[in-house]
Design a protein around this motif. Sequence first.
Motif, PDB file in Angstrom:
ATOM      1  N   LEU A 169       0.804  -1.168   0.009  1.00 36.06           N
ATOM      2  CA  LEU A 169      -0.050  -0.092   0.038  1.00 36.06           C
ATOM      3  C   LEU A 169       0.881   1.168  -0.011  1.00 36.06           C
ATOM      4  CD1 LEU A 169      -2.661  -1.108   2.731  1.00 36.06           C
ATOM      5  CD2 LEU A 169      -2.856  -1.244  -0.017  1.00 36.06           C
ATOM      6  N   PRO A 170       0.455   2.528  -0.286  1.00 37.93           N
ATOM      7  CA  PRO A 170       1.195   3.739  -0.525  1.00 37.93           C
ATOM      8  C   PRO A 170       1.611   4.223   0.892  1.00 37.93           C
ATOM      9  CG  PRO A 170      -0.767   4.008  -1.519  1.00 37.93           C
ATOM     10  CD  PRO A 170      -0.942   2.708  -1.092  1.00 37.93           C
ATOM     11  N   GLY A 171       3.082   4.180   0.697  1.00 38.19           N
ATOM     12  CA  GLY A 171       3.999   4.464   2.128  1.00 38.19           C
ATOM     13  C   GLY A 171       4.378   3.113   2.651  1.00 38.19           C
ATOM     14  N   GLY A 172       4.031   2.043   2.183  1.00 34.83           N
ATOM     15  CA  GLY A 172       4.706   0.868   2.562  1.00 34.83           C
ATOM     16  C   GLY A 172       6.198   0.353   2.085  1.00 34.83           C
ATOM     17  N   ASN A 173       6.782  -0.264   3.102  1.00 37.05           N
ATOM     18  CA  ASN A 173       8.288  -0.692   2.680  1.00 37.05           C
ATOM     19  C   ASN A 173       8.707  -1.798   3.269  1.00 37.05           C
ATOM     20  OD1 ASN A 173      11.365  -0.473   2.897  1.00 37.05           O
ATOM     21  ND2 ASN A 173      10.884   1.003   1.247  1.00 37.05           N
ATOM     22  N   SER A 174       8.978  -2.737   2.725  1.00 34.70           N
ATOM     23  CA  SER A 174       9.206  -4.145   3.245  1.00 34.70           C
ATOM     24  C   SER A 174      10.520  -4.130   4.147  1.00 34.70           C
ATOM     25  CB  SER A 174       9.341  -5.329   2.294  1.00 34.70           C
ATOM     26  OG  SER A 174      10.375  -5.099   1.161  1.00 34.70           O
ATOM     27  N   ASN A 175      11.419  -3.557   3.509  1.00 36.76           N
ATOM     28  CA  ASN A 175      12.734  -3.342   4.386  1.00 36.76           C
ATOM     29  C   ASN A 175      12.666  -2.645   5.356  1.00 36.76           C
ATOM     30  OD1 ASN A 175      14.101  -4.608   2.429  1.00 36.76           O
ATOM     31  ND2 ASN A 175      14.753  -3.192   1.150  1.00 36.76           N
ATOM     32  N   THR A 176      12.104  -1.229   5.295  1.00 37.94           N
ATOM     33  CA  THR A 176      11.771  -0.671   6.645  1.00 37.94           C
ATOM     34  C   THR A 176      11.008  -1.381   7.523  1.00 37.94           C
ATOM     35  OG1 THR A 176      11.692   1.258   5.198  1.00 37.94           O
ATOM     36  CG2 THR A 176      10.691   1.213   7.507  1.00 37.94           C
ATOM     37  N   LEU A 177      10.006  -2.094   7.212  1.00 35.31           N
ATOM     38  CA  LEU A 177       8.953  -2.949   8.173  1.00 35.31           C
ATOM     39  C   LEU A 177       9.806  -4.092   8.970  1.00 35.31           C
ATOM     40  CD1 LEU A 177       6.548  -3.629   9.511  1.00 35.31           C
ATOM     41  CD2 LEU A 177       6.109  -5.024   7.389  1.00 35.31           C
ATOM     42  N   CYS A 178      10.728  -4.625   8.228  1.00 35.72           N
ATOM     43  CA  CYS A 178      11.545  -5.634   8.757  1.00 35.72           C
ATOM     44  C   CYS A 178      12.593  -5.208   9.628  1.00 35.72           C
ATOM     45  CB  CYS A 178      12.480  -6.629   7.737  1.00 35.72           C
ATOM     46  SG  CYS A 178      11.204  -7.766   6.898  1.00 35.72           S
ATOM     47  N   THR A 179      13.108  -4.013   9.451  1.00 31.46           N
ATOM     48  CA  THR A 179      14.158  -3.155  10.277  1.00 31.46           C
ATOM     49  C   THR A 179      13.330  -2.817  11.461  1.00 31.46           C
ATOM     50  OG1 THR A 179      15.306  -2.533   8.432  1.00 31.46           O
ATOM     51  CG2 THR A 179      15.499  -1.223  10.718  1.00 31.46           C
ATOM     52  N   SER A 180      12.255  -2.505  11.544  1.00 29.06           N
ATOM     53  CA  SER A 180      11.491  -1.948  12.717  1.00 29.06           C
ATOM     54  C   SER A 180      11.406  -3.277  13.653  1.00 29.06           C
ATOM     55  CB  SER A 180      10.079  -1.371  12.390  1.00 29.06           C
ATOM     56  OG  SER A 180      10.199  -0.022  11.418  1.00 29.06           O
ATOM     57  N   ILE A 181      11.009  -4.384  12.984  1.00 29.15           N
ATOM     58  CA  ILE A 181      10.449  -5.450  13.689  1.00 29.15           C
ATOM     59  C   ILE A 181      11.943  -6.003  14.449  1.00 29.15           C
ATOM     60  CG2 ILE A 181       9.954  -8.077  13.780  1.00 29.15           C
ATOM     61  CD1 ILE A 181       7.845  -7.296  11.388  1.00 29.15           C
ATOM     62  N   GLN A 182      12.928  -5.956  13.800  1.00 35.17           N
ATOM     63  CA  GLN A 182      14.141  -6.289  14.368  1.00 35.17           C
ATOM     64  C   GLN A 182      14.768  -5.541  15.529  1.00 35.17           C
ATOM     65  OE1 GLN A 182      15.755  -9.003  13.896  1.00 35.17           O
ATOM     66  NE2 GLN A 182      15.738  -9.825  11.782  1.00 35.17           N
ATOM     67  N   ASP A 183      14.503  -4.039  15.250  1.00 34.77           N
ATOM     68  CA  ASP A 183      15.278  -3.026  16.256  1.00 34.77           C
ATOM     69  C   ASP A 183      14.198  -2.865  17.135  1.00 34.77           C
ATOM     70  OD1 ASP A 183      17.308  -3.149  14.428  1.00 34.77           O
ATOM     71  OD2 ASP A 183      16.985  -1.165  13.527  1.00 34.77           O
ATOM     72  N   LYS A 184      13.046  -2.719  17.176  1.00 35.74           N
ATOM     73  CA  LYS A 184      12.141  -2.357  18.059  1.00 35.74           C
ATOM     74  C   LYS A 184      11.356  -3.256  18.755  1.00 35.74           C
ATOM     75  CE  LYS A 184      12.958   2.074  17.776  1.00 35.74           C
ATOM     76  NZ  LYS A 184      12.144   2.824  17.381  1.00 35.74           N
ATOM     77  N   LEU A 185      11.091  -4.526  18.067  1.00 38.58           N
ATOM     78  CA  LEU A 185      10.256  -5.546  18.584  1.00 38.58           C
ATOM     79  C   LEU A 185      11.111  -6.728  19.019  1.00 38.58           C
ATOM     80  CD1 LEU A 185       7.033  -5.504  16.416  1.00 38.58           C
ATOM     81  CD2 LEU A 185       7.434  -4.436  18.721  1.00 38.58           C
ATOM     82  N   PHE A 186      11.992  -7.135  18.362  1.00 38.80           N
ATOM     83  CA  PHE A 186      12.766  -8.405  18.651  1.00 38.80           C
ATOM     84  C   PHE A 186      13.870  -7.935  19.681  1.00 38.80           C
ATOM     85  CE2 PHE A 186      12.091 -11.282  14.726  1.00 38.80           C
ATOM     86  CZ  PHE A 186      10.549 -11.424  15.014  1.00 38.80           C
ATOM     87  N   THR A 187      13.826  -6.895  20.158  1.00 32.41           N
ATOM     88  CA  THR A 187      14.607  -6.255  21.001  1.00 32.41           C
ATOM     89  C   THR A 187      14.144  -6.286  22.638  1.00 32.41           C
ATOM     90  OG1 THR A 187      14.429  -4.146  20.806  1.00 32.41           O
ATOM     91  CG2 THR A 187      16.193  -5.023  19.986  1.00 32.41           C
ATOM     92  N   LEU A 188      12.799  -6.765  22.502  1.00 35.40           N
ATOM     93  CA  LEU A 188      11.825  -6.873  23.804  1.00 35.40           C
ATOM     94  C   LEU A 188      12.042  -8.348  24.202  1.00 35.40           C
ATOM     95  CD1 LEU A 188       8.489  -5.248  22.657  1.00 35.40           C
ATOM     96  CD2 LEU A 188      10.255  -4.310  23.723  1.00 35.40           C
ATOM     97  N   PRO A 189      11.955  -8.363  25.542  1.00 31.09           N
ATOM     98  CA  PRO A 189      12.113  -9.749  26.294  1.00 31.09           C
ATOM     99  C   PRO A 189      11.472 -10.900  25.363  1.00 31.09           C
ATOM    100  CG  PRO A 189      11.689  -8.034  27.833  1.00 31.09           C
ATOM    101  CD  PRO A 189      11.389  -7.476  26.637  1.00 31.09           C
TER     102      PRO A 189
END
Length: 215
Positions: A169-189
Amino acid sequence: MLDIKRIQVNMLEENCYIVNDETLEAVVIDCGALSEDDRKQITNYIESKHLQVKHHLCTHMHFDHCFGASFMWKNYHVAPEFNKADELIYKGMGAEIFGQLALLMKQEDNPEATRYLNDGDEITFGHHILTVLATPGHSPGGVCFYCAAEKTVFVGDTIFYCSIGRTDLPGGNSNTLCTSIQDKLFTLPDNTRIYPGHGPQTEIGFEKQYNPYVR
């Protein structure tokens, strides 16, 4: 302790969450309530629990997650809080992409944002704090809401059980999304519970091990 109620709303079975603690102060996350039945379910639950709604929080502003913005404003006097990068999506609602469904949203008397959320902001209600995690990729302004005390995170369409949000969808970016998950979510307990915008809940540790879209 948080009491978390999931109510599936609209034709896309979006997960609207009503979250409160023992003070009975509550937040509503991603109110996508479209039909009268959707809205009645939410109202009945809030009234039955005698909750005081303090915030309407939006992980992002795709129409299925904020159909209920006008409803929340008229009934509970809370306007949506979201990241400003999604404001054009909220105001335009992508009628050229989503057709008649988006036009339904545009016909509503939708309130302006009461607050623009940024990475690291804190939202308080009752005895609890939700920390804003910026997770763009599914939409430009995607955010998640993390409660460290309860090891709980509300992620919208950032990540699902063994899947991730769409990025076509407009504004979506797969690389950005995967980076967000790795850096912000997968660093949680690892035992942090994930409450997604669609489908069942999961956990950070499980997704780190088994989600095929994020390696």
